[in-house]
Design an enzyme around this catalytic site. Structure first.
Site, PDB file in Angstrom:
ATOM      1  N   SER A   8       0.847  -1.195   0.000  1.00  0.00           N
ATOM      2  CA  SER A   8       0.000   0.000   0.000  1.00  0.00           C
ATOM      3  C   SER A   8       0.877   1.237   0.000  1.00  0.00           C
ATOM      4  O   SER A   8       1.619   1.486   0.958  1.00  0.00           O
ATOM      5  CB  SER A   8      -0.896   0.015   1.236  1.00  0.00           C
ATOM      6  OG  SER A   8      -1.437   1.316   1.396  1.00  0.00           O
ATOM      7  N   HIS A  33      -1.425  -1.428  -4.170  1.00  0.00           N
ATOM      8  CA  HIS A  33      -2.669  -1.012  -3.513  1.00  0.00           C
ATOM      9  C   HIS A  33      -2.661   0.506  -3.316  1.00  0.00           C
ATOM     10  O   HIS A  33      -1.708   1.065  -2.766  1.00  0.00           O
ATOM     11  CB  HIS A  33      -2.757  -1.727  -2.166  1.00  0.00           C
ATOM     12  CG  HIS A  33      -4.037  -1.522  -1.424  1.00  0.00           C
ATOM     13  ND1 HIS A  33      -5.170  -2.268  -1.671  1.00  0.00           N
ATOM     14  CD2 HIS A  33      -4.366  -0.663  -0.434  1.00  0.00           C
ATOM     15  CE1 HIS A  33      -6.140  -1.885  -0.852  1.00  0.00           C
ATOM     16  NE2 HIS A  33      -5.682  -0.907  -0.093  1.00  0.00           N
ATOM     17  N   MET A  37      -8.944   8.283  -0.053  1.00  0.00           N
ATOM     18  CA  MET A  37      -9.762   8.714   1.095  1.00  0.00           C
ATOM     19  C   MET A  37     -10.207  10.152   0.873  1.00  0.00           C
ATOM     20  O   MET A  37      -9.426  10.980   0.393  1.00  0.00           O
ATOM     21  CB  MET A  37      -8.952   8.630   2.390  1.00  0.00           C
ATOM     22  CG  MET A  37      -8.331   7.262   2.645  1.00  0.00           C
ATOM     23  SD  MET A  37      -7.581   7.187   4.282  1.00  0.00           S
ATOM     24  CE  MET A  37      -6.698   5.624   4.173  1.00  0.00           C
ATOM     25  N   HIS A  66      -8.570   1.212  -3.899  1.00  0.00           N
ATOM     26  CA  HIS A  66      -9.471   1.031  -2.760  1.00  0.00           C
ATOM     27  C   HIS A  66     -10.120   2.379  -2.454  1.00  0.00           C
ATOM     28  O   HIS A  66      -9.472   3.270  -1.912  1.00  0.00           O
ATOM     29  CB  HIS A  66      -8.634   0.503  -1.579  1.00  0.00           C
ATOM     30  CG  HIS A  66      -9.396   0.305  -0.319  1.00  0.00           C
ATOM     31  ND1 HIS A  66      -8.774   0.062   0.884  1.00  0.00           N
ATOM     32  CD2 HIS A  66     -10.735   0.304  -0.049  1.00  0.00           C
ATOM     33  CE1 HIS A  66      -9.689  -0.083   1.833  1.00  0.00           C
ATOM     34  NE2 HIS A  66     -10.883   0.070   1.293  1.00  0.00           N
TER      35      HIS A  66
HETATM   36  C1  DX5 Z   1      -6.412   1.671   5.779  1.00  0.00           C
HETATM   37  C2  DX5 Z   1      -6.007   1.384   4.369  1.00  0.00           C
HETATM   38  C3  DX5 Z   1      -4.934   0.373   4.271  1.00  0.00           C
HETATM   39  C4  DX5 Z   1      -3.631   0.820   4.830  1.00  0.00           C
HETATM   40  C5  DX5 Z   1      -2.917  -0.394   5.325  1.00  0.00           C
HETATM   41  O1  DX5 Z   1      -7.550   2.456   5.798  1.00  0.00           O
HETATM   42  O2  DX5 Z   1      -7.112   0.902   3.613  1.00  0.00           O
HETATM   43  O3  DX5 Z   1      -4.752  -0.069   2.933  1.00  0.00           O
HETATM   44  O4  DX5 Z   1      -2.822   1.478   3.900  1.00  0.00           O
HETATM   45  O5  DX5 Z   1      -1.776   0.029   5.973  1.00  0.00           O
HETATM   46  P1  DX5 Z   1      -1.005  -0.875   7.043  1.00  0.00           P
HETATM   47  O6  DX5 Z   1      -0.589  -2.129   6.325  1.00  0.00           O
HETATM   48  O7  DX5 Z   1       0.096  -0.016   7.462  1.00  0.00           O
HETATM   49  O8  DX5 Z   1      -2.021  -1.194   8.139  1.00  0.00           O
HETATM   50 ZN    ZN Z   2      -6.648  -0.092   1.596  1.00  0.00          ZN
END
Ligand code: DX5
Ligand code: ZN
Length: 224
Positions: A8, A33, A37, A66
């Site tokens: 991500s 990924h 937001m 996402h």
């Molecule tokens: C959280 C995101 C995740 C995040 C995961 O809202 O959707 O994709 O980037 O990050 P880690 O692996 O650091 O929890």
């Molecule tokens: Zn995510």
């Protein structure tokens, strides 16, 4: 089903984004990924189609977008144009989930639905036929670097059972707090894609971190 790691970029150094993505890829990343937001569905603002297009310029790997946004329908075309391979919307933000997933597929893109930790798996039961991808959130969405919620393992198993009768391949992705302490059990429970933010880009060498997570996940999948 083989297991893949989806680093991500939320946890990447944005001033060196291309270099960081290429480093994760050299460690065996299977897809990238991208966390979108909007400051409304979740209390954080991150990135949009411009960043998807920028990552597209440095890799041919699938781009796993996402959407943690309200009214995702408004933005599907823009993310499709930017080069998304998969677009995932949240069931909590999609009043007509079937319509949204169908529209994503019409754009030639894999259609995904994400469920928050408090959202039950049965919210997906009526749309399995139009679903290519499920994200089981193992943290409350909004920020990287949170701790994995252990109850997510049961949800992964429940999603696995739900999509088993789909008649087509459905990826099961787990997102949030994935690291070396849980990658194997997550894959063993049935996840085919493991998102990893801080556990890849929060380390000195994203290539080695990705490779190590992949090996752990493969061992877990093999023991399933
Ligand atoms: C959280 C995101 C995740 C995040 C995961 O809202 O959707 O994709 O980037 O990050 P880690 O692996 O650091 O929890
Ligand atoms: Zn995510």
């Amino acid at each position: 089903m083989s297991v893949r790691i989806a680093p991500s970029i939320l946890a990447a150094d944005f001033a060196r984004l291309g270099e960081q993505v290429l480093s994760a890829i050299s460690g065996g990343a299977g897809l990238i990924h991208i966390d979108v937001m909007d400051g409304h569905f979740v209390p954080n603002i991150t990135m949009g189609p411009l960043v998807v297009a920028a990552v597209k310029r440095v890799t041919a790997l699938p781009l796993d977008v996402h959407l943690m946004i309200t009214d995702p329908d408004r933005y599907l075309d823009a993310f499709a144009r930017a080069g998304a391979t998969t677009i995932t919307v949240h069931v909590e933000a999609a009043p007509d989930l079937r319509k949204t997933l169908t529209r994503i597929r019409e754009l030639g893109i894999r259609a995904g639905a994400a469920i928050n930790p408090d959202t039950p798996v049965h919210t997906l039961s009526g749309v399995v036929d139009v679903l290519d991808h499920v994200i089981v959130m193992s943290v409350h969405p909004g920020f990287g670097g949170q701790a994995f919620i252990p109850g997510s393992l049961d949800k992964i198993r429940a999603v696995r059972d739900l999509v088993a009768g789909a008649g087509h391949g459905v990826d099961i992705e787990v997102d949030g707090g994935v690291d070396l302490t849980n990658a194997a059990v997550v894959a063993q429970a049935g996840a085919s894609i493991l998102v990893a933010g801080v556990s890849v880009f929060g380390t000195p060498d994203p290539a080695i971190a990705t490779q190590t997570l992949l090996k752990a996940a493969q061992a877990g999948a093999a023991s399933a």
